[in-house]
Design an enzyme around this catalytic site. Structure first.
Site, PDB file in Angstrom:
ATOM      1  N   HIS A 144       0.860  -0.959   0.136  1.00  0.00           N
ATOM      2  CA  HIS A 144      -0.089   0.085  -0.027  1.00  0.00           C
ATOM      3  C   HIS A 144       1.017   1.190   0.059  1.00  0.00           C
ATOM      4  O   HIS A 144       1.386   1.607   1.052  1.00  0.00           O
ATOM      5  CB  HIS A 144      -0.937  -0.081   1.233  1.00  0.00           C
ATOM      6  CG  HIS A 144      -1.849   1.084   1.285  1.00  0.00           C
ATOM      7  ND1 HIS A 144      -2.206   1.695   2.548  1.00  0.00           N
ATOM      8  CD2 HIS A 144      -2.443   1.900   0.331  1.00  0.00           C
ATOM      9  CE1 HIS A 144      -2.944   2.644   2.203  1.00  0.00           C
ATOM     10  NE2 HIS A 144      -3.100   3.122   1.084  1.00  0.00           N
ATOM     11  N   GLU A 156       3.105   0.632   3.397  1.00  0.00           N
ATOM     12  CA  GLU A 156       2.514  -0.411   4.183  1.00  0.00           C
ATOM     13  C   GLU A 156       2.489  -1.955   3.719  1.00  0.00           C
ATOM     14  O   GLU A 156       1.847  -2.053   2.585  1.00  0.00           O
ATOM     15  CB  GLU A 156       0.891  -0.155   4.557  1.00  0.00           C
ATOM     16  CG  GLU A 156       0.819   0.929   5.677  1.00  0.00           C
ATOM     17  CD  GLU A 156      -0.706   1.304   6.022  1.00  0.00           C
ATOM     18  OE1 GLU A 156      -0.866   1.928   7.150  1.00  0.00           O
ATOM     19  OE2 GLU A 156      -1.525   0.931   5.414  1.00  0.00           O
TER      20      GLU A 156
END
Ligand code: COA
Length: 604
Positions: A144, A156
């Site tokens: 992410h 992430e």
């Protein structure tokens, strides 16, 4: 799949995130193919990448050759097979709808090599659930990126129930190779880290609107809690549709305490989505802003406590470590400090000057990031006290100055205090700055300025009173007082010519010309320039060498290098600085700064 084996990357979806990720991967040297379902999307993606890289080139952060090479590494196609058939990493950034993700992934997984890493950039859907569409979910993972991917440092790395640790490790390494900082989200939880903590905090802010106003809460969080923006301005920036939909997912998966509050629901239903629709909590006919005074009566703990509580839940639920939560919140939400760091220093109003003693170093952080670390009289006094203390404390071998946040070291004296001053007050402010900064010169220990952004006016004067200046690549240096119809008041008129010579000092002071980090290095204003990513580590290395040095010899050298009586020059500067309060030009300059227009100086 080992990170070393990855050479070709397929990006599915050419929207803002998709083409941003493609750009990041291509700049890092990967061959990239972007795939979407309509030629228009691909054309827009190509234009977007060209535009973004072009800006890097214009700002001197990338060479034209590197840009051309990166562009040449990116191909565009409508054919899924062509995109994924020889890719070792497939990153998907298509609309956040489970049925679309399932359809695309079922096809992509069948066409991609059987050991390719399959990564979704989803910010809100379950990795485990998306992975149901692929035959070998051990290699499926969340990767992410944050918007815009070319700028934001955080990735992430979201582990689904079936994702193997080898896949986690490889993706963390790939994120690093793309110049990003990965955090490991160990559990497939709604909102992962940043959205979970941030969006819940926005909802908590909204719940306080019964007793407080939007402006009051925003003013307090921005000016007193050190947040870059208050929660309502931030909701408007993110978009009410996004905030609302994330909260609905939380409500469903985590419980009713996450139900979107009434005002968010009302705004969402009225399609007042925030900045993008022209109205949200604020109206966007003009740029909204909140002043320090509007914060009166709101205790920032009312919001910092639930903010930290949510971060603690993330750790307690086994989603991530405290350290990763802090890193994620700093890099993903541009906070000056992570929630656990906030808790360690004590929840409450941020102090505008922070001091920390560690490993023989006194670190002094100018901490008003919402105002680009501009300096008030109170802050000067705090620096003065810190220098008195450092002089006495034998455990301190070196002083390090830096600025909070990622934009500024210090943007100079706080201009908003100028209109309240008279000639005498202005002379007092000038003397206070000079005397405070002189303490740095007279301190019998080396002082280092770690310049991580704007270093302007009184900020540059702080830096030039230190023995060493280390710059990050995005630092810029200047004495822009002339733009206000003013002169420098905290020592630049005598210190700057001694450092860079009269020619350049006069140019900087009389034209306000800013130097970028490289120019400052060439001019002898800074000792070294480091890439942004390595800056903290390099500064630490530099400071460690000073801490290990012989204190008596260092003190003697510092004294000899600075063997000059500057008092006469300082008094003359304070006289000239304060005399400008007798004329109209200065208030014209300040009004022009506040109104963001060019001043009209008349010499009267
Ligand atoms: N004093 C008071 N406030 C300052 C400030 C200063 N020296 N420098 C920046 N700020 C405030 C801005 O007013 C703004 O506040 P707001 O969000 O409440 O409106 C906030 O910090 C962010 O600055 P902004 O000007 O919006 O950022 P930018 O990216 O457009 O521009 C600078 C950055 C540094 C070029 C610009 O802020 C600037 O020119 N600052 C003044 C520098 C100066 O003249 N220093 C010498 C003072 S004697």
């Amino acid at each position: 799949m080992d990170a070393d084996k990855v050479q070709r990357v397929a990006v599915l979806g050419a929207g803002v995130m998709g083409h941003g990720i493609a750009q990041v991967a291509a700049v890092a040297g990967y061959d990239v193919t972007v795939r979407d379902i309509a030629q228009d999307y691909l054309d827009n993606a190509e234009a977007g990448i060209e535009n973004s890289l072009g800006r890097f080139v214009k700002r001197g952060r990338m060479s034209q050759e590197d840009m051309d090479a990166a562009m040449a590494r990116i191909g565009y196609t409508l054919d899924l097979d062509e995109a994924v058939s020889d890719a070792q990493l497939v990153v998907e950034a298509i609309p956040e709808r489970m049925e679309i993700k399932h359809k695309v992934w079922a096809e992509a997984a069948a066409k991609a090599p059987s050991d390719a890493i399959l990564a979704s950039n989803t910010s809100s859907l379950s990795i485990t659930e998306i992975a149901e569409a692929v035959p070998n979910p051990g290699r499926f993972i969340g990767m992410h990126f944050f918007n815009p991917p070319a700028i934001m440092k955080l990735v992430e790395v979201n582990q689904g129930e079936k994702t193997t640790e080898a896949t986690v490790e490889a993706v963390q390494e790939l994120a690093r190779r793309m110049g990003k900082t990965p955090v490991w989200v160990r559990k497939d939880a709604p909102g992962f880290i940043v959205n979970r903590v941030l969006v819940t905090y926005l909802n908590e802010a909204c719940k306080l609107l019964d007793g407080y106003s939007v402006e009051q809460i925003d003013a307090a969080m921005q000016h007193r809690a050190g947040m870059p923006l208050g929660p309502f301005m931030l909701s408007d920036l993110i978009g009410m549709d996004i905030v609302y939909n994330i909260l609905k997912v939380f409500e469903e998966k985590l419980g009713p305490e996450y139900t979107p509050c009434q005002r968010i629901t009302e705004l969402y239903e009225a399609e007042k989505l925030g900045r993008k629709s022209g109205e949200g909590f604020y109206s966007y006919e003009t740029r909204p802003s909140v002043s320090e005074e509007q914060a009166e009566g709101f205790d920032v703990k009312l919001l910092l406590e639930p903010f930290v509580d949510e971060a603690e839940k993330v750790v307690a639920e086994g989603i991530a470590t405290e350290e990763d939560v802090d890193t994620a919140m700093k890099l993903g939400a541009n906070l000056p400090r992570g929630p656990f760091e906030m808790k360690r220093v004590g929840l409450g109003e941020e102090k505008p000057i922070l001091t920390e003693k560690k490993g023989g170093v006194l670190k002094v952080t100018v901490n008003r990031p919402g105002k680009l670390n501009s300096m008030t009289g109170e802050m000067l006094e705090m620096i003065g006290e810190a220098m008195d203390d450092a002089a006495k404390d034998r455990s301190i071998r070196c002083v390090l100055f830096t600025g909070a946040g990622d934009r500024a070291f210090c943007s100079g004296a706080d201009i908003s205090q100028f209109p309240r001053l008279d000639v005498e007050g202005a002379r007092g402010l000038s003397r206070l700055g000079q005397i405070t900064y002189r303490k740095i010169v007279e301190l019998p220990k080396p002082a280092v300025a770690a310049v991580n952004g704007y270093c302007l006016g009184g900020g540059n004067e702080l830096a030039i009173h230190c023995d060493f200046r280390l710059a990050s690549e995005k630092a810029s240096f200047g004495q822009p007082e002339v733009n206000l119809g003013l002169i420098t008041g905290w020592g630049a008129t005598y210190m700057l010519p001694r450092l860079v010579g009269k020619t350049l000092a006069a140019e900087m002071m009389m034209t306000g010309r800013r130097l970028n980090a490289e120019e400052a290095h060439k001019a002898g204003l800074v000792n070294a320039v480091y890439p942004v990513d390595e800056f903290e580590a390099k500064v630490q290395e530099f400071v460690n060498a000073l801490v290990d040095g012989p204190p008596l010899a260092l003190a003697a050298m510092k004294k000899l290098v600075n063997l000059e009586d500057l008092e006469e020059a300082a008094n003359a500067e304070a006289d000239e600085f304060s005399s400008l309060w007798n004329y109209r030009d200065l208030m014209e300059g300040i009004s022009a700064f506040n109104e963001r227009r060019r001043p009209e100086f008349k010499g009267e």
